[in-house]
Design a protein around this motif. Structure first.
Motif, PDB file in Angstrom:
ATOM      1  N   GLN A  11       0.850  -1.286   0.009  1.00  0.00           N
ATOM      2  CA  GLN A  11       0.046  -0.150  -0.061  1.00  0.00           C
ATOM      3  C   GLN A  11       0.835   1.331  -0.004  1.00  0.00           C
ATOM      4  OE1 GLN A  11      -3.316   0.202  -0.301  1.00  0.00           O
ATOM      5  NE2 GLN A  11      -2.799   2.391  -0.817  1.00  0.00           N
ATOM      6  N   GLU A  12       2.053   1.195   0.822  1.00  0.00           N
ATOM      7  CA  GLU A  12       2.757   2.359   0.967  1.00  0.00           C
ATOM      8  C   GLU A  12       3.310   2.572  -0.500  1.00  0.00           C
ATOM      9  OE1 GLU A  12       4.001   2.486   5.533  1.00  0.00           O
ATOM     10  OE2 GLU A  12       5.399   1.977   4.110  1.00  0.00           O
ATOM     11  N   THR A  72       0.970   4.173  -2.823  1.00  0.00           N
ATOM     12  CA  THR A  72       0.731   5.379  -2.495  1.00  0.00           C
ATOM     13  C   THR A  72       1.750   6.387  -2.838  1.00  0.00           C
ATOM     14  OG1 THR A  72      -0.582   4.684  -0.786  1.00  0.00           O
ATOM     15  CG2 THR A  72       0.012   6.998  -0.681  1.00  0.00           C
ATOM     16  N   ASN A 115       7.136   3.587   2.720  1.00  0.00           N
ATOM     17  CA  ASN A 115       7.242   4.621   3.466  1.00  0.00           C
ATOM     18  C   ASN A 115       7.914   4.096   4.844  1.00  0.00           C
ATOM     19  OD1 ASN A 115       7.297   7.114   5.108  1.00  0.00           O
ATOM     20  ND2 ASN A 115       5.752   7.829   3.441  1.00  0.00           N
TER      21      ASN A 115
END
Length: 201
Positions: free
Chosen positions: A165-166, A169, A176
């Motif tokens: 997900q990071e 994104t 991140n």
């Protein structure tokens, strides 16, 4: 103890808002346990195994004086597997990546205690991740033959919702804080890393 960490943008910690990456987090945890460790993060964005093979020894020699206990840690391969400029294959074929890795590790292990971490996955690129998975397995076999401890990261990062997900994104490749904390936790708990930093006591 002085430790050089060689690798690509994942070693560098690209995308981490705290600018620590996994290397900074591992070093912080190690120092908090009372170990006097100086770490040099020598990750370079877009570096392949060929790039690291060219530069690692000269960069290590100026940072690792003979009078102190010194170590080297490598982590690379994702950029080898990423698409080339023409978009018709990887930047380096697996056979080339393995030749570079073998040359690096043979020289490094004959000089200093050495560890190897495998390549991390990227988000939403199944073809690239299949190449990374295959290269990671080949690196594991190589490291077993050379008696260099190896930590697999491809499956670890593929299975992590935080990492995926990071990365999505962000720029599609780099996580991140959560993603880098995932790797840092795996490294800190790795018996080979623990033995490495305890060996100078």
């Amino acid at each position: 103890m002085r430790i050089c960490f060689f690798g690509d943008s994942f070693t560098h910690g690209t995308g981490d808002d705290h600018a620590l990456g996994w290397v900074g987090r591992v070093l912080a945890e190690t120092r908090q346990r009372g170990r006097d460790v100086t770490g040099y993060n020598l990750g370079v964005r877009r570096n392949t195994s060929a790039d690291i093979a060219t530069r690692w020894r000269s960069e290590a020699q100026v940072r690792l004086p003979a009078e102190y206990p010194c170590r080297v840690v490598f982590s690379f391969g994702t950029n080898d597997c990423s698409a080339n400029e023409a978009g018709d294959g990887p930047r380096l074929e697996n056979a080339q990546s393995l030749r570079h890795a073998e040359a690096i590790l043979l020289e490094a292990r004959s000089w200093l205690p050495t560890l190897m971490l495998g390549p991390a996955s990227v988000a939403n690129e199944p073809e690239v991740n299949e190449r990374i998975r295959a290269l990671s397995k080949a690196y594991a076999t190589l490291c077993e033959r050379l008696a260099v401890p190896y930590l697999e990261l491809c499956q670890l990062t593929l299975a992590s919702p935080a990492w995926q997900q990071e990365a999505l994104t962000g720029d599609g490749a780099h996580p991140n804080r959560g993603g880098y904390a995932l790797i840092a936790d795996a490294v800190s708990k790795w018996p080979a890393w623990q033995a490495l930093v305890e060996s100078a006591r």
